[in-house]
Design an enzyme around this catalytic site. Structure first.
Site, PDB file in Angstrom:
ATOM      1  N   GLU A  89       8.526  12.151  -1.997  1.00  0.00           N
ATOM      2  CA  GLU A  89       7.677  10.981  -2.184  1.00  0.00           C
ATOM      3  C   GLU A  89       6.897  11.084  -3.500  1.00  0.00           C
ATOM      4  O   GLU A  89       6.695  10.088  -4.200  1.00  0.00           O
ATOM      5  CB  GLU A  89       6.729  10.834  -0.994  1.00  0.00           C
ATOM      6  CG  GLU A  89       5.975   9.528  -0.939  1.00  0.00           C
ATOM      7  CD  GLU A  89       6.833   8.357  -0.482  1.00  0.00           C
ATOM      8  OE1 GLU A  89       6.248   7.337  -0.090  1.00  0.00           O
ATOM      9  OE2 GLU A  89       8.074   8.430  -0.525  1.00  0.00           O
TER      10      GLU A  89
ATOM     11  N   THR B 289       3.361  -0.752  -6.332  1.00  0.00           N
ATOM     12  CA  THR B 289       2.466   0.172  -5.634  1.00  0.00           C
ATOM     13  C   THR B 289       1.371   0.686  -6.555  1.00  0.00           C
ATOM     14  O   THR B 289       0.201   0.778  -6.166  1.00  0.00           O
ATOM     15  CB  THR B 289       3.272   1.364  -5.079  1.00  0.00           C
ATOM     16  OG1 THR B 289       4.235   0.868  -4.145  1.00  0.00           O
ATOM     17  CG2 THR B 289       2.360   2.348  -4.368  1.00  0.00           C
TER      18      THR B 289
END
Length: 331
Positions: free
Chosen positions: A152, A205
């Site tokens: 991630e 994001t």
């Protein structure tokens, strides 16, 4: 990937290369991070959408990506830069198999990138679960989680677990601590359902995260702490009313919702049609209505879709109970 968990190939985890699988196909689910009031510490997995990874053992050592479908050419084929292959490389390295084990990877994206539904984490978890299954599952999910977090970080620049933890573990997860890593599985009340709408608008994001204030008022923090505690208590008590009134966000939603067209109107539709709560999934633009059952979630998503279509805003909708399994082998 240098920060991933370093697991030595000790005597208890020797792998018999004559007994490993030749091919495996794995599905890993999308996730709803934050659960509205639990920024960066709560998340849950859904049944759909999600991503698929196929891995097969080959004679030539190393890890190669042979195809990616459904990404519109946005994801790297370079094995060191793609989270699926990079995590597999690290696991093989930590188990001492880099020089003798070869893998080819096919990735199929069934979920939109940048949706706020954990697209990168679904691919990462599918890849980590697949390489472990191919090797005969020598590592537990707890041991696999640090690799997912490292993946991630490679994908997003932040090693958060609010997507990868529920995608890997299934259900609802609480990230109590990162140092040391402490992930807690929370109970899932029967019938708890998510109605998800992904409007086709771009909310990167990084842009969404930059809007968040570094400092908050103490009175707002106290409200948020009470809501998180109330939500967890509601999950344990199977108390939908407590869950609903606790899933309120006074810190993140007021600023992030500015980036999502028609957010207030969508929220009004959801609450007028019986949603326990409504808010942003992850960093958005996907939004989620939390309901008592699938019929209610389906009604809400249909009405929101109709509203957006009238404004010529396309969207995807998903209705799902909480996925308590996490990734699964398809073949």
């Amino acid at each position: 990937m240098s920060e991933s968990n370093q697991i030595s190939a000790d005597l208890d985890k020797r792998i018999d290369l004559d007994k490993v699988l030749q091919q495996v196909r794995v599905f890993a689910p999308a996730t709803v991070a934050n659960m509205i009031c639990g920024f960066d510490i709560l998340g849950f997995a859904v049944e759909a959408p999600g991503d698929e990874v196929t891995m097969r053992r080959v004679a030539q050592p190393g890890v190669r990506i042979v195809s990616i479908k459904g990404d519109d050419g946005r994801l790297p084929l370079d094995a060191a830069q793609n989270t699926v292959s990079a995590c597999a490389l690290q696991i093989l390295s930590d188990l001492g198999l880099t020089e003798e084990f070869g893998v080819e990877i096919e990735l199929v994206k069934h979920m939109p990138i940048g949706s706020g539904l954990g697209s990168s984490s679904a691919s990462t978890v599918a890849g980590v679960f697949a390489i472990n299954a191919l090797l005969g599952s020598p590592l537990s999910k707890d041991e696999l989680l640090p690799y997912c977090i490292a993946g991630e970080k490679l994908a997003c620049g932040h090693g958060h677990a609010d997507n990868v933890a529920p995608a890997l573990m299934g259900g609802i997860t609480l990230i109590r601590s990162y140092d040391p890593l402490d992930i807690i599985s929370l109970p899932v009340p029967e019938g708890l359902c998510a109605g998800i709408v992904f409007p086709h608008v771009d909310v990167p994001t990084r842009d969404a995260r930059q809007l968040i204030k570094e400092r908050v008022l103490l009175k707002d923090a106290v409200v948020q702490w009470g809501n998180v505690a109330g939500l967890i208590a509601g999950l344990y008590r199977n108390d939908f009313e407590l869950i609903g009134r606790s899933m309120q966000d006074v810190l993140i939603e007021p600023v992030r919702s500015i980036l999502i067209p028609q957010f207030a109107e969508m929220k009004q539709i959801a609450l007028e049609n019986g949603a326990l709560s409504f808010g942003i999934s992850g960093s958005g633009p996907s939004v989620v209505a939390i309901t008592r059952d699938q019929d209610q979630a389906a009604t809400i998503t249909r009405k929101i879709q109709e509203h957006l279509n009238q404004l010529e805003i396309d969207c995807n909708t998903y209705v799902s109970n909480v996925n308590q399994q996490g990734p699964r082998i398809l073949d």
